[in-house]
Design an enzyme around this catalytic site. Structure first.
Site, PDB file in Angstrom:
ATOM      1  N   HIS A 142       0.708  -1.213   0.009  1.00 29.03           N
ATOM      2  CA  HIS A 142      -0.080  -0.060   0.023  1.00 29.03           C
ATOM      3  C   HIS A 142       0.809   1.289   0.039  1.00 29.03           C
ATOM      4  O   HIS A 142       1.950   1.105   0.615  1.00 29.03           O
ATOM      5  CB  HIS A 142      -0.846   0.248   1.411  1.00 29.03           C
ATOM      6  CG  HIS A 142      -1.780  -0.962   1.446  1.00 29.03           C
ATOM      7  ND1 HIS A 142      -1.102  -2.293   2.133  1.00 29.03           N
ATOM      8  CD2 HIS A 142      -3.029  -1.172   1.357  1.00 29.03           C
ATOM      9  CE1 HIS A 142      -2.316  -3.112   2.278  1.00 29.03           C
ATOM     10  NE2 HIS A 142      -3.359  -2.524   1.872  1.00 29.03           N
ATOM     11  N   GLU A 153     -10.834  -7.278  -4.270  1.00 32.59           N
ATOM     12  CA  GLU A 153     -10.518  -8.180  -3.216  1.00 32.59           C
ATOM     13  C   GLU A 153     -11.698  -8.151  -2.239  1.00 32.59           C
ATOM     14  O   GLU A 153     -11.949  -7.430  -1.436  1.00 32.59           O
ATOM     15  CB  GLU A 153      -9.189  -7.743  -2.459  1.00 32.59           C
ATOM     16  CG  GLU A 153      -8.791  -8.968  -1.310  1.00 32.59           C
ATOM     17  CD  GLU A 153      -7.524  -8.529  -0.591  1.00 32.59           C
ATOM     18  OE1 GLU A 153      -6.470  -8.086  -1.211  1.00 32.59           O
ATOM     19  OE2 GLU A 153      -7.480  -8.946   0.537  1.00 32.59           O
ATOM     20  N   ASP A 158       2.374   1.734   3.372  1.00 32.59           N
ATOM     21  CA  ASP A 158       3.414   1.039   3.873  1.00 32.59           C
ATOM     22  C   ASP A 158       4.812   1.244   3.564  1.00 32.59           C
ATOM     23  O   ASP A 158       5.822   0.951   4.150  1.00 32.59           O
ATOM     24  CB  ASP A 158       3.229  -0.423   3.057  1.00 32.59           C
ATOM     25  CG  ASP A 158       1.788  -0.877   3.285  1.00 32.59           C
ATOM     26  OD1 ASP A 158       1.182  -0.770   4.167  1.00 32.59           O
ATOM     27  OD2 ASP A 158       1.617  -1.597   2.355  1.00 32.59           O
ATOM     28  N   ASP A 210      -5.373 -13.482   9.602  1.00 28.36           N
ATOM     29  CA  ASP A 210      -4.407 -13.238   8.823  1.00 28.36           C
ATOM     30  C   ASP A 210      -3.230 -14.264   9.054  1.00 28.36           C
ATOM     31  O   ASP A 210      -2.037 -13.687   9.300  1.00 28.36           O
ATOM     32  CB  ASP A 210      -4.011 -11.871   8.835  1.00 28.36           C
ATOM     33  CG  ASP A 210      -4.707 -10.953   7.779  1.00 28.36           C
ATOM     34  OD1 ASP A 210      -5.620 -11.550   6.996  1.00 28.36           O
ATOM     35  OD2 ASP A 210      -4.524  -9.674   8.048  1.00 28.36           O
ATOM     36  N   HIS A 240     -10.971 -14.298   3.981  1.00 28.83           N
ATOM     37  CA  HIS A 240     -12.079 -13.374   3.494  1.00 28.83           C
ATOM     38  C   HIS A 240     -13.139 -14.503   3.097  1.00 28.83           C
ATOM     39  O   HIS A 240     -14.218 -14.346   3.206  1.00 28.83           O
ATOM     40  CB  HIS A 240     -11.790 -12.308   2.331  1.00 28.83           C
ATOM     41  CG  HIS A 240     -10.780 -11.271   2.733  1.00 28.83           C
ATOM     42  ND1 HIS A 240     -10.458 -10.379   1.929  1.00 28.83           N
ATOM     43  CD2 HIS A 240     -10.224 -11.106   3.922  1.00 28.83           C
ATOM     44  CE1 HIS A 240      -9.626  -9.481   2.580  1.00 28.83           C
ATOM     45  NE2 HIS A 240      -9.392  -9.916   3.769  1.00 28.83           N
ATOM     46  N   ASP A 251      -4.633 -13.741  -2.219  1.00 27.92           N
ATOM     47  CA  ASP A 251      -3.739 -13.509  -0.722  1.00 27.92           C
ATOM     48  C   ASP A 251      -3.838 -15.016  -0.075  1.00 27.92           C
ATOM     49  O   ASP A 251      -4.950 -15.446   0.497  1.00 27.92           O
ATOM     50  CB  ASP A 251      -4.679 -12.306  -0.094  1.00 27.92           C
ATOM     51  CG  ASP A 251      -4.166 -11.071  -0.718  1.00 27.92           C
ATOM     52  OD1 ASP A 251      -3.315 -10.935  -1.363  1.00 27.92           O
ATOM     53  OD2 ASP A 251      -4.403  -9.946   0.191  1.00 27.92           O
ATOM     54  N   ASP A 310      -0.635 -12.288   2.566  1.00 27.54           N
ATOM     55  CA  ASP A 310      -1.272 -11.357   3.233  1.00 27.54           C
ATOM     56  C   ASP A 310      -1.485 -12.110   4.874  1.00 27.54           C
ATOM     57  O   ASP A 310      -2.672 -12.301   5.146  1.00 27.54           O
ATOM     58  CB  ASP A 310      -2.455 -10.919   2.753  1.00 27.54           C
ATOM     59  CG  ASP A 310      -3.160  -9.682   3.407  1.00 27.54           C
ATOM     60  OD1 ASP A 310      -2.696  -9.070   4.339  1.00 27.54           O
ATOM     61  OD2 ASP A 310      -4.308  -9.301   2.996  1.00 27.54           O
TER      62      ASP A 310
HETATM   63  C1  XUL Z   1      -7.479  -6.535   4.572  1.00 25.14           C
HETATM   64  C2  XUL Z   1      -6.948  -7.246   3.326  1.00 25.14           C
HETATM   65  C3  XUL Z   1      -5.848  -6.048   2.722  1.00 25.14           C
HETATM   66  C4  XUL Z   1      -5.845  -6.160   1.353  1.00 25.14           C
HETATM   67  C5  XUL Z   1      -5.161  -5.024   0.763  1.00 25.14           C
HETATM   68  O1  XUL Z   1      -8.179  -7.626   5.156  1.00 25.14           O
HETATM   69  O2  XUL Z   1      -6.747  -8.012   2.964  1.00 25.14           O
HETATM   70  O3  XUL Z   1      -4.634  -6.070   3.484  1.00 25.14           O
HETATM   71  O4  XUL Z   1      -5.192  -7.232   1.029  1.00 25.14           O
HETATM   72  O5  XUL Z   1      -5.572  -3.684   1.065  1.00 25.14           O
HETATM   73 CO    CO Z   2      -5.693  -9.137   1.532  1.00 18.16          CO
END
Ligand code: XUL
Ligand code: CO
Length: 438
Positions: free
Chosen positions: A101, A232, A104, A309, A271, A296, A338
């Site tokens: 990002h 995403e 970051d 995560d 997710h 991810d 991620d």
């Molecule tokens: C949040 C997530 C983020 C995205 C990028 O849940 O997964 O880190 O991957 O913004």
């Molecule tokens: Co993500």
């Protein structure tokens, strides 16, 4: 050049029997699987934010890990130290991609002008570090959810000024993605959703999100970005209800607003489970719609209802993921970890253990998925399951030439139909286990 991870050697493949914690057991980059070396099947990426930023803070306690890399956090010196440490980290593991990002990379500035200046400076430095390493960007994105200005969303905000701020950040993040050779650009709509319908015009907000995405795609193409844009999907957290709930919802949205030529999906395992789906389900839905772009690679905890995560270690899940990826003919994107080490895993060595775990899990998943496909019994079962559509009235239905009257007449003549063939689920699950544990 200062070494940040002095105790960590180059991580190599030593095979499943090794007891060396700093070696791969299953990830052997040059080993061929279904005619392609593993490293081509598995374009792994380091997530800048977790690996170089997240230091174990949770709702109840502050940092446990030291991610200062010898510099003062919040300074450009720290931003550079993160680049150095990140490249050393990727090189020691043989990782060829990173995801970022905007925020970051550098400490966030108050104005877009100053922020962009900092981003130019750091991206010049990253570009320098990239030379001769083969490392490049997998995807970039703009953080449109942390700053308080995005309290009501970015594309979905009620403030036209904030909407423009989001546009400025996206424009710059796209510039950086192109500059760093990115394969993709991600939209994760963390704050694109609502808390209450009493104060929300959903249609209005969705139209605005789509317009922002359209402008981003047009701008991206105008500066020579040839990669894919990704949505995403995530159902909730931080918002109670996020618009990109799951793959099916995001695909419907992309088609409704004619964004489907430029966009695919970036599917995150954690997710998927938050949406009440399996990871494999989300991958399959994306793949059959021609929208499986990138992944991810992480894992949630089914006993907890939030986005933990975690680094992926569930080989069954990874196998089913790779099964979908192989069947889809691979990814145009890659596998971005991620994921973050657990709060009590706060040493630099833990960062390496985590990536070794994740890379080995997906390598094992890849090998096992290839075995499942080469074995052929699952495919043969599925083919046979739909056989009644290969001939006669079934074939006519598939060709689109049947009428409802004709089908009704067919049914009338049959009397009582036979039960459709067994689903054979336990038989198939037994095959998966026999291949996983042989
Ligand atoms: C949040 C997530 C983020 C995205 C990028 O849940 O997964 O880190 O991957 O913004
Ligand atoms: Co993500």
């Amino acid at each position: 050049m200062k070494e940040y991870f002095e105790t960590i050697p180059q991580i190599r493949y030593e095979g499943p029997e090794t007891k060396n914690p700093l070696a791969f057991r299953f990830y052997d980059p040059e080993q061929e699987v279904m005619g392609k070396p593993m490293r081509e099947h598995l374009p792994f990426a380091m997530a800048w934010w977790h690996n170089l930023g997240a230091a174990g803070t949770d709702m109840f306690g502050r940092d446990t890990a030291d991610k200062s890399f010898g510099a003062r956090p919040g300074s450009m010196e720290h931003a550079r130290a993160k680049v150095d440490a990140g490249f050393e980290f990727m090189q020691k593991l043989g990782i060829r991609y990173f995801c970022f990002h905007d925020v970051d990379l550098v400490p966030e500035a108050d104005t877009i002008g100053e922020m962009n200046r900092r981003l130019d400076e750091i991206s010049d430095y990253i570009l320098e570090k990239m030379q001769g390493t083969g490392i490049r960007c997998l995807w970039g994105t703009a953080n449109l959810f942390s700053n308080p200005r995005f309290v009501n969303g970015a594309g979905s905000t009620n403030s036209a000024d904030v909407y423009c701020f989001a546009a400025a950040q996206i424009k710059k993040a796209l510039d950086l993605t192109v500059k760093l050779g990115g394969r993709g650009y991600v939209f994760w709509g963390g704050r694109e959703g609502y808390e209450s319908l009493l104060n929300t015009d959903v249609k209005f907000e969705q139209e605005n999100i789509a317009a922002l995405m359209r402008m981003a795609a047009d701008y991206g193409r105008s500066i020579g970005f040839e990669g894919d844009f990704y949505i995403e999907p995530k159902p909730k957290e931080p918002m109670k209800h996020q618009y990109d709930f799951d793959a099916a919802t995001a695909i419907g949205f992309l088609r409704q607003y004619r964004l489907d030529r430029d966009f695919k999906l970036n599917i995150e395992a954690n997710h998927a489970t938050l949406a009440g789906h399996t990871f494999q389900h989300e991958l399959r839905i994306s793949a059959i719609n021609g929208m499986l772009g990138s992944i991810d690679a992480n894992q949630g905890d089914l006993l907890l209802g939030w986005d933990t995560d975690e680094f992926p270690f569930n080989v069954y899940e990874a196998t089913m993921c790779m099964y979908e990826v192989l069947k889809a003919g691979g990814l145009t994107g890659g596998f971005n970890f991620d994921a973050k080490t657990r709060r009590p895993s706060y040493t630099h060595e833990d960062m390496f253990h985590a990536y070794i775990l994740g890379m080995d899990t997906f390598a094992l998943g890849l090998r096992k998925a290839a075995e499942l496909i080469e074995d052929g019994r699952i495919d043969a079962f599925v083919k046979e399951r739909y056989e009644s559509f290969c001939t006669g009235i079934g074939a006519k239905i598939r060709s689109g030439s049947a009428t409802l009257e004709e089908l009704a007449e067919h049914a009338r003549k049959l009397g009582a139909p036979e039960l459709p063939g067994s689903g054979g689920q336990e038989y198939l699950q037994g095959i998966v286990n026999s291949i996983l544990f042989k």
